[in-house]
Design an enzyme around this catalytic site. Structure first.
Site, PDB file in Angstrom:
ATOM      1  N   ASP A   1       1.146  -1.248   0.102  1.00 44.66           N
ATOM      2  CA  ASP A   1      -0.031   0.194   0.135  1.00 44.66           C
ATOM      3  C   ASP A   1       0.702   1.279  -0.173  1.00 44.66           C
ATOM      4  O   ASP A   1       1.881   1.392  -0.091  1.00 44.66           O
ATOM      5  CB  ASP A   1      -0.809   0.283   1.182  1.00 44.66           C
ATOM      6  N   TRP A   2       0.674   2.857  -0.238  1.00 44.18           N
ATOM      7  CA  TRP A   2       1.202   3.467  -0.163  1.00 44.18           C
ATOM      8  C   TRP A   2       2.136   4.353   0.649  1.00 44.18           C
ATOM      9  O   TRP A   2       1.101   4.975   1.386  1.00 44.18           O
ATOM     10  CB  TRP A   2      -0.005   4.757  -1.165  1.00 44.18           C
TER      11      TRP A   2
END
Length: 783
Positions: free
Chosen positions: A271-272
């Protein structure tokens, strides 16, 4: 040999080497060897933040597809292109306008996850996926960051609208259909958020602490299903920890379980995330770091040179990235059009949204609206319909059809005087919200994408009384919105506000005194409290957040053009505190998803229950598994949904198969209008060595649209493995020997018929001894 010949041979040989070093599906191993360490770091670390907001950092995604969430880095000398990843899951998220052109690049706003899952129609969900995947392809994107598959552990999770259900089997089936639809276009998905990412509060660092059985049966099972049944291109590792380890740095999760046990062959992408321990991430099997920061490349090169991570681990990640790249449209040179058929996709959205709407109440056949033409439309959300949630799941769509427009298109007259009052208030409320909103950029700007639901407007009783005389029926719309970066609250969110409660009470009282009906429409993303007020209106339609065509879809149901066939995918509680997870969820914390950033970066963090860590003391007793087993009353049970017609179930039959059984049942439309029916297959299992729920969903099927008097026989196949429970004491899945009861239900509390199944010998499947909590979590006792 003369000099010219020697030169010619040398040139030919060098040309051949150069040709061999251009990436192809057949020379991935050769390319891995040809890459320098710096180039390998370039591949493993993404190209930087995409152009998610006007204030976001410029990156290569700005050039490729403005507004895309991120990209991978190209290595031009080896023929390795950049690839593009875009947010989902209710549609492609890119910038709708671009510099230098008047052309627009809007995407279709499809129904949110709860809406799609409430159709209980995998064929329809796959059709939605095909339409969405076409937009992914035609806008030059390689991977859609979807579907969201986390379990509705608690109704206050701010991103429940993106997710499907409290039940892992239903989640797995819907996610598989969605994934197959998207990937049929030759583009990929990223199933997320892997795993046990059950809250937005302190999402960057919260530690989900749970025992192995609950983790495997409830929070990992849907991911296992989609990995095995749909082969997603990528899996997104979540921000949070599980039992003390960040998921992105947990080799037991990302390699031992995902790859060794489940056989996954695709790519794992973070995920970012900000900078973390990249050596640990790579060793864990996290192939691609998104969005990617220069510091991560420096850290990775240093870690390799210092022996903190092996080149073998690095090469494994690089190989999987290259195997992903050669599948992409961008590698294959696809000439995308930037012009998907948005008109056709709008119709897909309208139809799928209507099928996901759930009729919760219909007293006195208030719906469909047949003998009324003039409508008093109350509730600010009627005029400001909510297509989807906020954050990265918000889609830049060209428009949203509100309920006012939908009703007018269906031939109803909507009172202009009331409309003008709400439109004036809307302008005021929008201005007030804008003035109160702080200026933010970067990640915080991304979290605020989309608009919050407007605060409800108080309406004086005199105005309501005036509307009674002028109209035939009243509709009251209740709106809710939530999203990435924060969880919902109990007051004025899960519970109605005092203004909303007063509005419902006054409208129903006034219209009922005149013998006129009142319909409540719920334009919401997740469950709310309904037990205290559901007696007021004559009908309640749960419209969810139905995408950009929402007003048309609601009007299709209200008018009878479409017969409702949606059913709940989560339990609706009488009271929030009835939920067994409520004592271990941050419903009373004033916090957000950015909390814990220091711990996520390796800093210290004070331990705060339900913020820095959450004990899943409810274990497997999530949703109906808990309420149905202990016999506790709820407002609306799992699987509930009414229709404008009635259905009869008959001829239940269970036939043993090689690896389980086949269940069949005949459904007949016994009413007066055409409609569809969902049959939910529950199984009550013998205890064996474990305490088990009263019954669990193990299959479902939906009829075609049946005409009055028409019948259809539905078939559902159940495997022995899908019946298994996890015995954490000996690390194995077990399907107990003994007598099973197979139940055919309209919902978990409405079982229409049953059939027996007997298993002569226990079946077991050995699992790895992994993912243990640091200390056993004391779970609630359920008998």
């Amino acid at each position: 040999m003369n000099k010219k010949l020697i030169l010619f041979v040398a040139t030919a040989l060098s040309f051949g080497v150069a040709q061999a070093q251009k990436l192809s599906p057949n020379n991935v191993d050769e390319i891995v060897k040809a890459l320098t360490l710096e180039e390998k770091a370039d591949l493993i670390v993404g190209a930087g933040w995409g152009s998610m907001t006007a204030g976001a950092m410029t990156a290569s995604s700005e050039v490729l597809v403005p507004g895309a969430a991120g990209t991978t880095n190209p290595i031009e000398r080896l023929g390795i292109p950049a690839t593009v990843l875009s947010d989902g899951p209710a549609g492609v998220r890119i910038s709708p306008t671009r510099k230098g052109t008047d052309k627009t690049f809007y995407a279709t706003g499809f129904p949110v996850g709860t809406s799609l899952a409430s159709t209980w129609n995998t064929e329809l969900v796959e059709q939605v996926g095909k339409a969405m995947g076409n937009e992914v392809l035609e806008y030059g994107i390689d991977v859609l960051l979807a579907p969201g598959m986390n379990i509705h552990r608690n109704p206050l999770n701010g991103r429940n609208f993106e997710y499907y259900s409290e039940d892992p089997f239903l989640t797995g089936k819907i996610a598989t259909a969605y994934t197959n639809g998207i990937q049929s276009n030759g583009v990929g998905v990223s199933v997320k958020h892997f795993a046990a990412n059950s809250q937005e509060t302190n999402r960057m660092a919260a530690d989900s602490r749970l025992n192995q059985r609950a983790l495997r049966e409830i929070y990992l099972k849907a991911f296992e299903m989609v990995v095995k049944d749909a082969n997603p291109w990528t899996v997104m590792s979540s921000y949070n920890k599980i039992n003390g380890k960040f998921t992105q740095q947990d080799r037991e999760l990302l390699t031992d379980l995902l790859r060794t046990e489940w056989g996954y062959k695709g790519l794992v992408v973070t995920d970012w995330t900000m900078v973390r321990d990249i050596a640990a991430q790579v060793h864990a099997g996290n192939d691609l770091m998104e969005p990617g920061m220069p510091q991560q490349k420096t850290d990775l090169i240093k870690a390799v040179n210092e022996g903190k991570v092996s080149m073998e681990d690095v090469d494994v990640c690089v190989k999987r990235i290259l195997q992903y790249i050669v599948r992409t449209p961008r590698f294959k040179g696809y000439k995308y059009s930037d012009a998907p058929d948005l008109k056709a996709h709008a119709q897909v959205t309208r139809n799928s949204a209507a099928e996901g709407m759930v009729l919760l109440k219909n007293e006195g056949n208030a719906l469909p609206i047949k003998d009324a033409k003039k409508v008093a439309l109350f509730g600010i959300t009627s005029y400001n319909f909510i297509a989807g949630g906020t954050g990265s799941g918000n889609v830049n769509k060209a428009y949203t059809i509100d309920l006012l427009t939908g009703l007018k298109s269906a031939g109803y007259e909507v009172n202009d005087e009331l409309k003008n009052v709400y439109e004036t208030y809307t302008k005021y409320e929008r201005a007030r919200q804008a003035a109160a909103r702080p200026a933010v950029g970067g990640m915080m700007a991304m979290l605020s994408l989309g608009e919050a639901a407007l605060t409800e407007m108080p309406i004086e009783r005199a105005i309501i009384d005036k509307q009674v005389a002028a109209n035939d029926i009243a509709i009251v719309t209740i709106g809710r919105n939530a999203g990435e970066g924060g969880d919902r609250n109990v007051p004025n969110d899960f519970n109605l506000s005092e203004v909303e409660r007063q509005l419902l009470n006054d409208v129903t009282e006034a219209f009922h005194l005149a013998g006129k009906k009142v319909v409540a429409v719920l334009n919401i993303g997740g469950a709310i409290e309904s037990a205290s007020w559901k007696n007021l209106p004559d009908a309640i339609l749960l419209a969810w957040q139905p995408g950009q065509e929402g007003g048309y879809s609601v009007a299709d149901i209200l008018s009878g053009k479409v017969t409702p066939s949606g059913k709940l995918t989560m339990t609706w509680l009488n009271n929030y505190m009835d939920d067994p997870s409520s004592k271990n969820f941050p419903f009373d914390q004033k916090s957000d998803g950015m909390m814990g950033m220091g711990a996520a970066l390796g800093g210290a963090q004070r331990e705060v229950k339900n913020v820095s860590y959450v004990n899943y003391e409810e274990g497997i007793w999530v949703g109906y598994r808990y309420f149905n087993t202990i016999g506790k009353e709820v407002s609306y049970p799992f699987g509930y949904g009414l229709s404008y017609t009635t259905f009869e179930y008959s001829a239940p039959k269970v036939t043993p198969t090689k690896d389980g059984f086949r269940a069949t049942v005949t459904v007949k439309n016994t009413g007066k209008v055409a409609g569809k029916e969902v049959v939910e297959l529950y199984v009550s299992a013998p205890a064996g060595n474990l305490v088990k729920p009263q019954q669990e969903l193990k299959g479902f099927a939906k009829t075609k649209e049946l005409q009055p008097g028409e019948s259809q026989t539905l078939t559902m196949d159940v495997t022995l493995y899908s019946l298994a429970s996890f015995n954490e004491n000996i690390d194995q899945w077990e399907t107990a020997a003994g007598n099973y009861v197979v139940k055919f239900g309209a919902n978990v509390e409405d079982i229409r018929c049953t059939a027996p199944f007997k298993l002569a010998k226990e079946q077991t499947w050995k699992a790895l001894d992994i993912l243990k909590p640091q200390k056993e979590i004391k779970e609630i006792a359920v008998k």
